[in-house]
Write a protein that holds these residues in place. Sequence first.
Motif, PDB file in Angstrom:
ATOM      1  N   MET A   1      10.315  78.979  63.365  1.00  7.31           N
ATOM      2  CA  MET A   1      11.729  78.399  63.921  1.00  7.31           C
ATOM      3  C   MET A   1      12.484  77.659  62.611  1.00  7.31           C
ATOM      4  N   LEU A   2      12.332  78.131  61.442  1.00  7.29           N
ATOM      5  CA  LEU A   2      13.355  78.173  60.318  1.00  7.29           C
ATOM      6  C   LEU A   2      14.341  79.222  60.326  1.00  7.29           C
ATOM      7  N   LEU A   3      14.082  80.041  61.194  1.00  5.54           N
ATOM      8  CA  LEU A   3      14.619  81.233  61.393  1.00  5.54           C
ATOM      9  C   LEU A   3      15.994  81.243  62.031  1.00  5.54           C
ATOM     10  N   LEU A   4      15.260  80.652  63.882  1.00  3.80           N
ATOM     11  CA  LEU A   4      15.903  79.846  64.647  1.00  3.80           C
ATOM     12  C   LEU A   4      16.818  78.645  64.164  1.00  3.80           C
ATOM     13  N   LEU A   5      16.832  78.190  63.288  1.00  2.31           N
ATOM     14  CA  LEU A   5      17.693  76.803  63.070  1.00  2.31           C
ATOM     15  C   LEU A   5      18.223  77.365  62.097  1.00  2.31           C
ATOM     16  N   ALA A   6      18.048  78.721  61.188  1.00  3.78           N
ATOM     17  CA  ALA A   6      19.077  78.647  60.649  1.00  3.78           C
ATOM     18  C   ALA A   6      19.839  79.601  61.065  1.00  3.78           C
ATOM     19  N   ILE A   7      19.498  80.038  61.952  1.00  5.51           N
ATOM     20  CA  ILE A   7      20.876  80.851  62.981  1.00  5.51           C
ATOM     21  C   ILE A   7      21.213  80.276  63.490  1.00  5.51           C
ATOM     22  N   GLU A   8      21.118  78.749  64.143  1.00  5.97           N
ATOM     23  CA  GLU A   8      21.753  78.175  64.293  1.00  5.97           C
ATOM     24  C   GLU A   8      23.123  77.130  63.839  1.00  5.97           C
ATOM     25  N   TYR A   9      22.503  76.709  63.064  1.00  7.36           N
ATOM     26  CA  TYR A   9      23.499  76.126  62.031  1.00  7.36           C
ATOM     27  C   TYR A   9      24.225  77.393  61.169  1.00  7.36           C
ATOM     28  N   TYR A  10      24.095  78.664  60.231  1.00  6.94           N
ATOM     29  CA  TYR A  10      25.195  79.657  60.622  1.00  6.94           C
ATOM     30  C   TYR A  10      26.075  79.629  61.290  1.00  6.94           C
ATOM     31  N   PHE A  11      25.821  80.106  63.062  1.00  5.42           N
ATOM     32  CA  PHE A  11      27.103  80.182  64.262  1.00  5.42           C
ATOM     33  C   PHE A  11      27.310  79.017  64.640  1.00  5.42           C
ATOM     34  N   GLY A  12      26.629  77.709  64.192  1.00  6.17           N
ATOM     35  CA  GLY A  12      26.619  76.489  65.465  1.00  6.17           C
ATOM     36  C   GLY A  12      27.212  75.409  64.539  1.00  6.17           C
ATOM     37  N   ARG A  13      27.548  75.382  63.056  1.00 10.37           N
ATOM     38  CA  ARG A  13      26.717  73.955  62.088  1.00 10.37           C
ATOM     39  C   ARG A  13      28.050  72.980  62.763  1.00 10.37           C
ATOM     40  N   HIS A  14      29.445  73.837  63.774  1.00 10.38           N
ATOM     41  CA  HIS A  14      30.823  72.800  63.646  1.00 10.38           C
ATOM     42  C   HIS A  14      30.496  71.725  64.869  1.00 10.38           C
ATOM     43  N   GLU A  15      29.830  72.733  65.874  1.00 10.17           N
ATOM     44  CA  GLU A  15      29.238  71.691  66.776  1.00 10.17           C
ATOM     45  C   GLU A  15      27.554  71.008  66.521  1.00 10.17           C
ATOM     46  N   LYS A  16      26.948  71.282  65.535  1.00  3.05           N
ATOM     47  CA  LYS A  16      25.580  71.193  65.186  1.00  3.05           C
ATOM     48  C   LYS A  16      24.919  70.828  66.246  1.00  3.05           C
ATOM     49  N   ARG A  17      24.887  72.544  66.487  1.00  2.00           N
ATOM     50  CA  ARG A  17      23.770  72.993  66.727  1.00  2.00           C
ATOM     51  C   ARG A  17      22.628  73.212  66.458  1.00  2.00           C
ATOM     52  N   HIS A  18      23.052  73.215  65.638  1.00  2.00           N
ATOM     53  CA  HIS A  18      21.218  73.183  65.059  1.00  2.00           C
ATOM     54  C   HIS A  18      20.297  71.950  64.563  1.00  2.00           C
ATOM     55  N   TYR A  19      20.899  70.365  64.860  1.00  2.00           N
ATOM     56  CA  TYR A  19      20.153  69.921  65.629  1.00  2.00           C
ATOM     57  C   TYR A  19      18.952  69.865  66.781  1.00  2.00           C
ATOM     58  N   LEU A  20      19.301  71.068  67.369  1.00  2.00           N
ATOM     59  CA  LEU A  20      18.941  71.233  68.503  1.00  2.00           C
ATOM     60  C   LEU A  20      17.407  71.695  67.908  1.00  2.00           C
ATOM     61  N   ALA A  21      17.840  72.703  67.297  1.00  2.00           N
ATOM     62  CA  ALA A  21      16.741  73.411  66.897  1.00  2.00           C
ATOM     63  C   ALA A  21      15.799  72.660  65.491  1.00  2.00           C
ATOM     64  N   LEU A  22      16.872  71.901  65.305  1.00  2.00           N
ATOM     65  CA  LEU A  22      15.707  71.039  64.111  1.00  2.00           C
ATOM     66  C   LEU A  22      14.993  70.016  65.150  1.00  2.00           C
ATOM     67  N   THR A  23      15.494  69.545  66.016  1.00  2.00           N
ATOM     68  CA  THR A  23      14.457  69.162  66.394  1.00  2.00           C
ATOM     69  C   THR A  23      13.247  69.519  67.671  1.00  2.00           C
ATOM     70  N   THR A  24      13.828  70.328  68.028  1.00  2.00           N
ATOM     71  CA  THR A  24      12.395  72.219  68.369  1.00  2.00           C
ATOM     72  C   THR A  24      11.152  71.867  67.652  1.00  2.00           C
ATOM     73  N   THR A  25      11.862  71.568  66.263  1.00  2.00           N
ATOM     74  CA  THR A  25      11.123  72.496  65.005  1.00  2.00           C
ATOM     75  C   THR A  25      10.054  71.184  65.577  1.00  2.00           C
ATOM     76  N   ILE A  26      10.376  70.148  65.171  1.00  2.00           N
ATOM     77  CA  ILE A  26       9.937  68.659  64.841  1.00  2.00           C
ATOM     78  C   ILE A  26       8.692  68.530  66.078  1.00  2.00           C
ATOM     79  N   PHE A  27       9.336  68.512  67.140  1.00  2.00           N
ATOM     80  CA  PHE A  27       9.051  68.808  68.358  1.00  2.00           C
ATOM     81  C   PHE A  27       7.337  69.989  68.633  1.00  2.00           C
ATOM     82  N   LEU A  28       7.221  70.494  67.698  1.00  2.00           N
ATOM     83  CA  LEU A  28       6.177  71.502  67.816  1.00  2.00           C
ATOM     84  C   LEU A  28       5.657  71.362  67.142  1.00  2.00           C
ATOM     85  N   PHE A  29       5.855  70.696  66.181  1.00  2.00           N
ATOM     86  CA  PHE A  29       4.573  70.564  64.967  1.00  2.00           C
ATOM     87  C   PHE A  29       3.671  69.044  64.977  1.00  2.00           C
ATOM     88  N   ILE A  30       4.305  68.727  65.656  1.00  2.00           N
ATOM     89  CA  ILE A  30       4.152  67.082  66.182  1.00  2.00           C
ATOM     90  C   ILE A  30       2.671  67.607  67.509  1.00  2.00           C
TER      91      ILE A  30
END
Length: 315
Positions: A277-306
């Motif tokens: 999840m940290l890798l996915l979050l880093a990738i989405e932030y690096y390539f899609g931070r202008h469109e806030k795509r990393h927000y989706l990765a962060l949501t997925t990370t939190i949901f999976l841990f719960i």
Amino acid sequence: MTSFKKKLDEEIGEAPRFTKALQERIVHRAEQQQHPKQNSSWQYPTIIVGAIVTLLFLIAVGPWQRTEYVQHASIVELAQNEEIQQLSIVQNWDEDSFNAGRTGWIIGQQEYLKGADTKLLESILQKAVVAQKSDDYYVVRDFWIEFSNGQAVKLKMLKNNEQIAFLDVKTNQFYKVNDEEAVSVFTDFPFKEGVFKSTGLLILMVLFVVIFFVGWVAERVVRWKFNIPKEPKYVNISHQRTVYIFKLVGFIMLSIFNIKNWFIYIAADFTLILVSMLLLLAIEYYFGRHEKRHYLALTTTIFLFIVFIAFVIWV
């Protein structure tokens, strides 16, 4: 006057405001910002490889790999001279695998500290005698036992009609219990059925559907809240390649976990989810931070841990 007119025309008149060379530099700079350098875009596959190596290292040195055996004469002598401090039990009909372990590290095992339950096991082990291994017995459970002197042993419990026996995994020594009364008492021990077996396949399917639906709703809410476009799926070619490499490495890691039977370890699963999840979050932030795509990765990370924490507590 003519000189002034010429300069004015160069600034706001028919002459272009930017020279051709300047225009080319501006276009080149814009293309560089839109398409990062190849070396820069390939740093994330390198990070992925490094993270996987770190993951394998953590698994290799984890508590499930500790040497738990010292030389001991027999489990009978241990049971007679030492008290059981910790006991873990797992249903397992496979003779070639052992799925019980140190308390707090294995998913789905029954765990007991020193008390009436451990005393019952001590009693049955004290009445065991060394015997010739027989093919008439079949494996039913795995026992991980830690005694008061710090020694830990792994036993497989076997049954044959009304008789029970134990196999020391380390020494391959076979022990039979001939005391019918002790066997009867021990057989009545309130072993729990596996949580999956007792819950039922239908309920498990419903739970998976509910989890999938909640995850789908959470993704839609985040996309709507922050106006994150669904298409195009990838920002550029470098993003697509990096995601494909991430998925390939993830598939390889899942295959290794399956082959090594590492999924039963809570710490191994937690580390795998965290690194992925940290890798996915880093990738989405690096390539899609202008469109806030990393927000989706962060949501997925939190949901999976719960979901993972709830699953561990449930089983």
